[in-house]
Design a protein around this motif. Structure first.
Motif, short mmCIF file in Angstrom:
data_model
loop_
_atom_site.label_atom_id
_atom_site.label_comp_id
_atom_site.label_asym_id
_atom_site.label_seq_id
_atom_site.Cartn_x
_atom_site.Cartn_y
_atom_site.Cartn_z
N ILE A 148 109.98 -53.58 4.65
CA ILE A 148 109.88 -54.61 5.67
C ILE A 148 111.29 -55.14 5.91
O ILE A 148 112.02 -55.45 4.96
CB ILE A 148 108.94 -55.75 5.24
CG1 ILE A 148 107.56 -55.19 4.91
CG2 ILE A 148 108.85 -56.81 6.33
CD1 ILE A 148 106.62 -56.20 4.28
N ASP A 149 111.69 -55.20 7.16
CA ASP A 149 113.05 -55.54 7.54
C ASP A 149 113.51 -56.88 6.93
O ASP A 149 112.85 -57.91 7.12
CB ASP A 149 113.14 -55.62 9.07
CG ASP A 149 114.54 -55.89 9.59
OD1 ASP A 149 115.49 -55.82 8.80
OD2 ASP A 149 114.66 -56.19 10.79
N GLY A 150 114.62 -56.82 6.18
CA GLY A 150 115.16 -58.01 5.55
C GLY A 150 114.33 -58.54 4.41
O GLY A 150 114.51 -59.68 3.96
N HIS A 151 113.47 -57.71 3.89
CA HIS A 151 112.45 -58.17 2.94
C HIS A 151 112.51 -57.31 1.68
O HIS A 151 113.34 -57.56 0.82
CB HIS A 151 111.09 -58.07 3.66
CG HIS A 151 109.98 -58.79 2.99
ND1 HIS A 151 109.04 -59.49 3.71
CD2 HIS A 151 109.62 -58.89 1.71
CE1 HIS A 151 108.15 -60.01 2.87
NE2 HIS A 151 108.49 -59.64 1.64
N GLY A 152 111.66 -56.31 1.59
CA GLY A 152 111.64 -55.48 0.38
C GLY A 152 110.73 -54.29 0.59
O GLY A 152 110.45 -53.91 1.72
N ILE A 153 110.25 -53.72 -0.50
CA ILE A 153 109.47 -52.48 -0.44
C ILE A 153 108.07 -52.69 -0.99
O ILE A 153 107.85 -53.52 -1.89
CB ILE A 153 110.18 -51.35 -1.22
CG1 ILE A 153 109.64 -49.99 -0.84
CG2 ILE A 153 110.10 -51.58 -2.73
CD1 ILE A 153 110.49 -48.83 -1.34
N TYR A 154 107.11 -51.94 -0.46
CA TYR A 154 105.77 -51.82 -1.00
C TYR A 154 105.54 -50.37 -1.38
O TYR A 154 105.84 -49.45 -0.61
CB TYR A 154 104.71 -52.21 0.04
CG TYR A 154 104.36 -53.67 0.03
CD1 TYR A 154 103.30 -54.16 -0.74
CD2 TYR A 154 105.11 -54.58 0.77
CE1 TYR A 154 102.99 -55.51 -0.75
CE2 TYR A 154 104.80 -55.93 0.77
CZ TYR A 154 103.74 -56.39 0.00
OH TYR A 154 103.43 -57.73 -0.02
N THR A 155 104.98 -50.16 -2.56
CA THR A 155 104.54 -48.83 -2.96
C THR A 155 103.34 -48.98 -3.87
O THR A 155 103.01 -50.08 -4.33
CB THR A 155 105.67 -48.02 -3.61
OG1 THR A 155 105.25 -46.65 -3.75
CG2 THR A 155 106.07 -48.58 -4.97
N TRP A 156 102.66 -47.89 -4.18
CA TRP A 156 101.39 -47.95 -4.89
C TRP A 156 101.13 -46.62 -5.59
O TRP A 156 101.88 -45.66 -5.46
CB TRP A 156 100.25 -48.25 -3.91
CG TRP A 156 100.31 -47.42 -2.67
CD1 TRP A 156 99.80 -46.17 -2.46
CD2 TRP A 156 100.99 -47.76 -1.45
NE1 TRP A 156 100.10 -45.72 -1.20
CE2 TRP A 156 100.83 -46.68 -0.56
CE3 TRP A 156 101.71 -48.88 -1.02
CZ2 TRP A 156 101.37 -46.69 0.73
CZ3 TRP A 156 102.25 -48.89 0.26
CH2 TRP A 156 102.06 -47.81 1.12
N GLY A 157 100.05 -46.59 -6.37
CA GLY A 157 99.72 -45.37 -7.09
C GLY A 157 98.34 -45.41 -7.67
O GLY A 157 97.64 -46.43 -7.62
N ARG A 158 97.94 -44.30 -8.28
CA ARG A 158 96.61 -44.20 -8.87
C ARG A 158 96.48 -45.02 -10.13
O ARG A 158 95.37 -45.30 -10.58
CB ARG A 158 96.27 -42.73 -9.14
CG ARG A 158 96.03 -41.92 -7.87
CD ARG A 158 95.88 -40.44 -8.14
NE ARG A 158 95.51 -39.70 -6.94
CZ ARG A 158 96.38 -39.35 -5.99
NH1 ARG A 158 97.67 -39.65 -6.14
NH2 ARG A 158 95.97 -38.71 -4.92
#
Length: 216
Positions: free
Chosen positions: A178-188
């Protein structure tokens, strides 16, 4: 933590998720990826519920009492605590992918700078890096891994809609910025989510270094 859990949820099941979230949060905080109480983390508890960090807590000091239960509409269950403002982005993952069991969102310096640098392009195109194989489903450095960069907004339904639109267009998605923000990620599971996050942090750093080295 004292929560009136639904009869279908064993207290030990929630406690195990809460402890794992807190452990992961402390580890990520030690890397400097969760400054100023930012970031949020969650785990699926069962088909209809997730455990998520309570808003505004120092991620380097999290314990079980800093985690709360929500349903997959983002409503608090058995507590008056307030979940993360970005809860809808977590529950979106759990609704779209029943096999996903952990979501991580951090604000490292690398992630934040990359999100601004690539915002105009709308995506970061990763290719040629061996570490791309750390992302589930990618088996060669020759593969192309696209990480979208969505515009920032305080209106969560707008962000949810942008993620849905990306997926509804048939594009693979393993993480987004997200611009100027951070990252999202995920997993099993939490281990897969942590692997994805660590690999993406490294890859984003490599892309930033290349930009610097190529600059006139």
């Amino acid at each position: 933590m004292s929560q009136a859990l639904p009869d279908t949820i064993a207290a030990r099941q929630f406690d195990a998720c809460a402890d794992r979230i807190a452990e992961t949060a402390r580890s990520l905080a030690s890397k400097g990826w969760t400054p100023a109480t930012s970031s949020n983390f969650s785990m699926r508890v069962d088909v209809n519920h997730a455990a998520i960090t309570i808003s505004g807590r120092d991620k380097g000091k999290l314990g079980r009492s800093d985690i709360m239960l929500i349903d997959l509409d983002g409503r608090a269950v058995g507590t008056d605590a307030r979940p993360s403002a970005e809860t809808a982005l977590h529950t979106q993952v759990y609704r779209r992918w029943p096999e996903m069991h952990a979501v991580l969102h951090t604000h490292s310096r690398t992630q934040s700078v990359a999100s601004r640098l690539f915002a105009r392009d709308g995506t970061i195109r990763l290719q040629g890096w061996e570490l791309q194989k750390a992302i589930s489903g990618y088996h060669s450095h020759d593969s192309v891994l696209e990480i979208p960069v969505f515009p920032n907004t305080q209106h969560m339904p707008e962000l949810v809609a942008r993620v849905d639109a990306w997926l509804d267009a048939g594009k693979p998605l393993h993480a987004y910025l997200i611009d100027g923000h951070g990252i999202y990620t995920w997993g099993r599971d939490m281990a897969e989510s942590e692997r994805h996050l660590e690999a993406l942090e490294f890859l984003l750093g490599c892309e930033l270094d290349l930009r610097t080295l190529r600059a006139p």
